[in-house]
Design a protein around this motif. Structure first.
Motif: not given
Length: 432
Positions: A326-331, A372-383
């Motif tokens: 989600v935004p603003p990933f990768p920042y 969502t948490s953390g600091s960059t918006g990296y939610v996860g990976v679907a496999t």
């Protein structure tokens, strides 16, 4: 068993969560304050991992420290000397990843082809070099903690684009320390990686073959984020592994390495051109690999530390991973205002197997709901997995479409290039 997770960002949160759900005791230390809410309400945390060493030692052979980064190798080496069981890397592994020139020098000693690489610690000599030489180069900053978005693959043969970029970096250095980077000659071919688990003495089999998709947008556009999706397989890597990473076994043994290690390469009709080491678990690589595992991480780790077997039970076929953001990933700028705290929902029909194939990254459980948490918006990976790249890709995207989240973004072409040309070209050159 007892597991103590140590890192800056809780990158292995999905692994820790799986271990805890299988009944193991897990405590996690997250050094970066901006990421201490990752997996909040889902894991047990400690502010001081060193204070937990007694708790870990009490478990004897059932106590394992897991290190996430390639920046604490000396600490890992010291803990091993004190009798602790540690999986992650080593000081030698840290240097392989952080010091690109050193990694290339090591590989050259085994007779591998090298793209000509020039190291710099200031912009002025690099600019002078490009003005004199011209050509296409790849800019990579040394140091495991450098942002991948600052790296750049030159596209113009006269180097004018690289000259413009480095001139900009020189004029607007911001608060960054003295630069430390390399300009590597651009080599055309198939980019592929081989990785394997090293138990301190030997590699476990089989090795993993991977094809990363590093740019942010579909069609290989946008920032070099590190990884937006990957195709992996535990089959077909034998020749590539034997000709490259397998040669590292004596040096890894001497350097006390214990953990996963990957070598990224360009492969073409002339041979193998190694690019860089990843001397740690890859993110989200570990999750995509797990989709093909037929045994849990605790069993793999126990086997590595006890050295009582050299096989990892894996499935044939392929796994695909699609990174969800989600935004603003990768920042990080503006994340609190744009996306932090957004709720995750799922479409009807989501099964237990679907949930198991979704590996979260920056999320927490708040009020019984995932946000969502953390600091960059990296939610996860679907496999997803399948007998072919196409089947694995289709399964991963079917799962990604089940996730409902405001402003969710992901690439829609993961694996297409691999299926269309990469595997065929590697086979034509005799590597598959």
């Amino acid at each position: 068993m007892r597991f103590l997770g140590i890192g800056d960002y809780n990158d292995l949160g999905a692994m820790y969560y799986g271990l805890a759900r299988r009944g193991h005791e897990v405590r996690v230390c997250v050094a970066n304050p901006a990421y201490r809410d990752v997996y909040g309400g889902m894991l047990d945390f400690t502010a001081d991992w060193q204070a937990e060493l007694g708790w870990l030692r009490e478990a004897g052979e059932d106590g394992i420290a897991l290190f996430e980064s390639a920046t604490q190798g000396q600490t890992q080496d010291a803990l091993r000397r004190e009798g602790f069981q540690v999986i992650g890397g080593s000081a030698f592994g840290d240097r392989l990843e952080a010091d690109r020139a050193f990694g290339q020098q090591v590989l050259q000693g085994f007779g591998l082809r090298l793209a000509v690489t020039h190291g710099f610690t200031a912009y002025a000599p690099a600019l002078d070099f490009l003005r004199r030489k011209g050509g296409r180069y790849v800019l990579k900053f040394n140091g495991a903690d450098n942002p991948r978005t600052r790296n750049y693959i030159g596209e113009l043969d006269d180097a004018s684009d690289m000259l413009a970029l480095l001139a900009t970096y020189a004029a607007y250095p911001g608060t960054r320390e003295q630069p430390d980077f390399v300009l590597m000659e651009f080599v055309q071919g198939v980019e592929a990686g081989v990785g394997a688990y090293f138990n301190g003495s030997e590699f476990l089999s089989p090795a993993c073959l991977d094809f990363e998709h590093k740019r942010f947008f579909t069609g290989e556009l946008g920032e070099l984020t590190g990884e937006m999706g990957t195709i992996v397989s535990y089959r077909g890597s034998d020749k590539l592994f034997a000709a490259s990473l397998a040669k590292m076994a004596p040096l890894l043994r001497e350097g006390g390495y214990c953990g996963y290690i990957n070598l990224n390469m360009i492969v073409n009709e002339e041979g193998l051109w190694p690019l860089e080491f990843t001397s740690r678990f890859g993110y989200p690589g570990f999750a995509i690999c797990e989709a093909l595992h037929e045994e849990a991480w605790d069993r793999i780790f126990r086997r590595m530390l006890r050295k009582d077997g050299l096989q990892v039970a894996t499935r044939a076929g392929y796994a695909a991973g699609v990174v969800l953001t989600v935004p603003p990933f990768p920042y990080t700028h503006g994340y609190d205002e744009l996306s932090k705290g957004a709720p995750l929902s799922f479409r009807p029909g989501m099964t237990a197997a679907d949930h198991a194939a979704l590996y979260y990254a920056e999320v927490e459980r708040r009020g019984g709901h995932l946000v969502t948490s953390g600091s960059t918006g990296y939610v996860g990976v679907a496999t997803g997995t399948g007998d072919t790249v196409g089947a694995a890709r289709d399964a991963a995207y079917a799962l990604a479409r089940q996730v409902v989240l405001p402003n969710l973004r992901y690439r829609t072409d993961i694996g297409e290039r691999v299926e269309r040309s990469d595997l065929r070209r590697l086979a034509e050159w005799g590597w598959l």
